[in-house]
Enzyme design. Structure first.
Site, PDB file in Angstrom:
ATOM      1  N   ASN A 159       0.887  -1.438  -0.128  1.00 29.82           N
ATOM      2  CA  ASN A 159      -0.129   0.034   0.103  1.00 29.82           C
ATOM      3  C   ASN A 159       0.891   1.159  -0.035  1.00 29.82           C
ATOM      4  O   ASN A 159       1.652   1.400   1.002  1.00 29.82           O
ATOM      5  CB  ASN A 159      -1.088   0.177   1.417  1.00 29.82           C
ATOM      6  CG  ASN A 159      -1.599   1.187   1.465  1.00 29.82           C
ATOM      7  OD1 ASN A 159      -1.768   2.005   0.543  1.00 29.82           O
ATOM      8  ND2 ASN A 159      -2.341   1.360   2.739  1.00 29.82           N
ATOM      9  N   LYS A 188       0.151   4.409  -0.314  1.00 28.79           N
ATOM     10  CA  LYS A 188      -0.540   5.493   0.049  1.00 28.79           C
ATOM     11  C   LYS A 188      -0.356   6.572  -0.770  1.00 28.79           C
ATOM     12  O   LYS A 188      -0.123   6.502  -2.077  1.00 28.79           O
ATOM     13  CB  LYS A 188      -0.015   5.730   1.483  1.00 28.79           C
ATOM     14  CG  LYS A 188      -0.182   4.384   2.408  1.00 28.79           C
ATOM     15  CD  LYS A 188       0.051   4.803   4.100  1.00 28.79           C
ATOM     16  CE  LYS A 188      -0.193   3.458   4.577  1.00 28.79           C
ATOM     17  NZ  LYS A 188      -0.463   3.602   6.066  1.00 28.79           N
ATOM     18  N   HIS A 239      -9.534   1.221   4.407  1.00 30.98           N
ATOM     19  CA  HIS A 239      -8.496   1.392   5.156  1.00 30.98           C
ATOM     20  C   HIS A 239      -8.681   2.306   6.361  1.00 30.98           C
ATOM     21  O   HIS A 239      -9.486   3.428   6.175  1.00 30.98           O
ATOM     22  CB  HIS A 239      -7.253   2.067   4.408  1.00 30.98           C
ATOM     23  CG  HIS A 239      -5.970   1.953   4.848  1.00 30.98           C
ATOM     24  ND1 HIS A 239      -5.477   3.089   5.709  1.00 30.98           N
ATOM     25  CD2 HIS A 239      -4.976   1.277   4.873  1.00 30.98           C
ATOM     26  CE1 HIS A 239      -4.170   2.689   5.975  1.00 30.98           C
ATOM     27  NE2 HIS A 239      -3.864   1.629   5.592  1.00 30.98           N
ATOM     28  N   GLY A 278       2.164   2.504  10.888  1.00 32.43           N
ATOM     29  CA  GLY A 278       3.142   3.676  10.697  1.00 32.43           C
ATOM     30  C   GLY A 278       3.651   3.860  11.783  1.00 32.43           C
ATOM     31  O   GLY A 278       4.472   5.087  11.768  1.00 32.43           O
ATOM     32  N   GLY A 312       2.792  -1.078   4.242  1.00 34.69           N
ATOM     33  CA  GLY A 312       2.825   0.491   4.011  1.00 34.69           C
ATOM     34  C   GLY A 312       4.205   0.866   3.621  1.00 34.69           C
ATOM     35  O   GLY A 312       4.903   0.632   2.807  1.00 34.69           O
TER      36      GLY A 312
HETATM   37  P1  PGA Z   1       2.778   0.437   7.800  1.00 37.13           P
HETATM   38  O1  PGA Z   1       1.152   0.527   6.794  1.00 37.13           O
HETATM   39  O2  PGA Z   1       3.116  -0.932   7.191  1.00 37.13           O
HETATM   40  O3  PGA Z   1       3.346   1.457   7.100  1.00 37.13           O
HETATM   41  O4  PGA Z   1       2.292   0.372   9.273  1.00 37.13           O
HETATM   42  C1  PGA Z   1       0.323  -0.371   6.702  1.00 37.13           C
HETATM   43  C2  PGA Z   1      -0.914  -0.183   6.105  1.00 37.13           C
HETATM   44  O5  PGA Z   1      -1.518   1.134   6.546  1.00 37.13           O
HETATM   45  O6  PGA Z   1      -1.433  -0.608   5.339  1.00 37.13           O
END
Ligand code: PGA
Length: 255
Positions: free
Chosen positions: A10, A12, A96, A174, A235
């Site tokens: 993802n 983003k 999400h 995150g 992410g």
């Molecule tokens: P992250 O995000 O791996 O940066 O924690 C995962 C997501 O939001 O799908």
């Protein structure tokens, strides 16, 4: 094995078409022919075309991060399932936690998106997960149940077989705080139980349930060997070829 592992990136709101194409060119070189693990990358809408072209001929699939449930019309700023299909997207992330918390998406709205995706042969990656306050209040399973049942209303048993669920504890996204393997496996098993009630045991056994929230090469091997963890929604670690490829390898090794 009943369920092939799935690693989905993802991105983003990151990467221009050129940056995205450069990243997937590296992925294609290193993992574009492998079939041990299903791999999906979900760039922003603006990079779907370029990334899709760079993926052409590889086993890596293209996904979007959102969609509108109507096919067309006066919905300024929105993108529909047929538009995503026209760019050869096969998957779409829906609900999400950032869409829920920053853009006010409700379970009912998310449900419309899930139905629209399925109707248009896009595989939904439906995200569910609790906030820190909800975990501390002991309501994790209740929150996940509500999100899952409301999000899947009206989905048939046949459609459910193509569904993908992502359990993403909001407090782990995150933040570098990953759920412990026991915490994650508990919720994944619970989700599979709910899917069994909704769609029967054989269908629930086929649905992939991904973990998301600070999954990295260092913690992935342990998470991915849990009985009900069928992959990851990644992410931060999907934005660089090296870490994303390590996660694909970890999934391949986690038999
Ligand atoms: P992250 O995000 O791996 O940066 O924690 C995962 C997501 O939001 O799908």
């Amino acid at each position: 094995m009943l369920r092939k592992k799935l690693i989905a990136g993802n991105w983003k709101m990151n990467k221009t078409p050129a940056d995205g194409a450069a990243l997937v060119a590296e992925l294609v070189t290193a993992a574009g022919k492998q079939t041990d693990v299903d791999v999906v990358v979900c760039p922003p809408f603006t990079a779907l075309d370029a990334v899709g072209k760079a993926l052409d001929g590889s086993t890596i699939k293209l996904g979007a991060q959102n969609l509108h449930h109507e096919a067309s019309g006066a919905f300024t700023g929105e993108v529909s399932a047929p538009m995503l299909r026209a760019l050869f997207a096969t998957h779409v992330i829906i609900g999400h936690s950032e869409r829920r918390s920053l853009f006010g998406e409700t379970d009912a709205f998310i449900n419309q998106k899930v139905l629209a995706a399925l109707k248009n042969q896009l595989k939904p990656i439906l995200c569910v997960g609790e906030t820190l306050a909800e975990r501390e209040a002991g309501t994790t399973l209740k929150v996940v149940q509500t999100q899952l049942e409301a999000g899947l209303q009206g989905v048939s048993k046949e459609q459910a077989a193509t569904l993908i669920v992502a359990y993403e504890p909001v407090w782990a996204i995150g933040t570098g705080k990953v759920a412990t393997t026991d915490q994650a496996q508990e919720v994944h098993a619970y989700v599979r139980g709910l899917l069994t009630k909704l769609f029967t045991e054989p269908v629930a056994q086929r649905v992939r349930i991904l973990y998301g929230g600070s999954m990295k090469p260092a913690n992935a091997p342990e998470l991915l060997t849990q009985k009900d963890i069928d992959g990851g929604l990644i992410g931060g670690a999907s934005l660089e070829a090296r870490s994303f490829l390590e996660l694909i390898r970890a999934a391949a090794a986690a038999k």
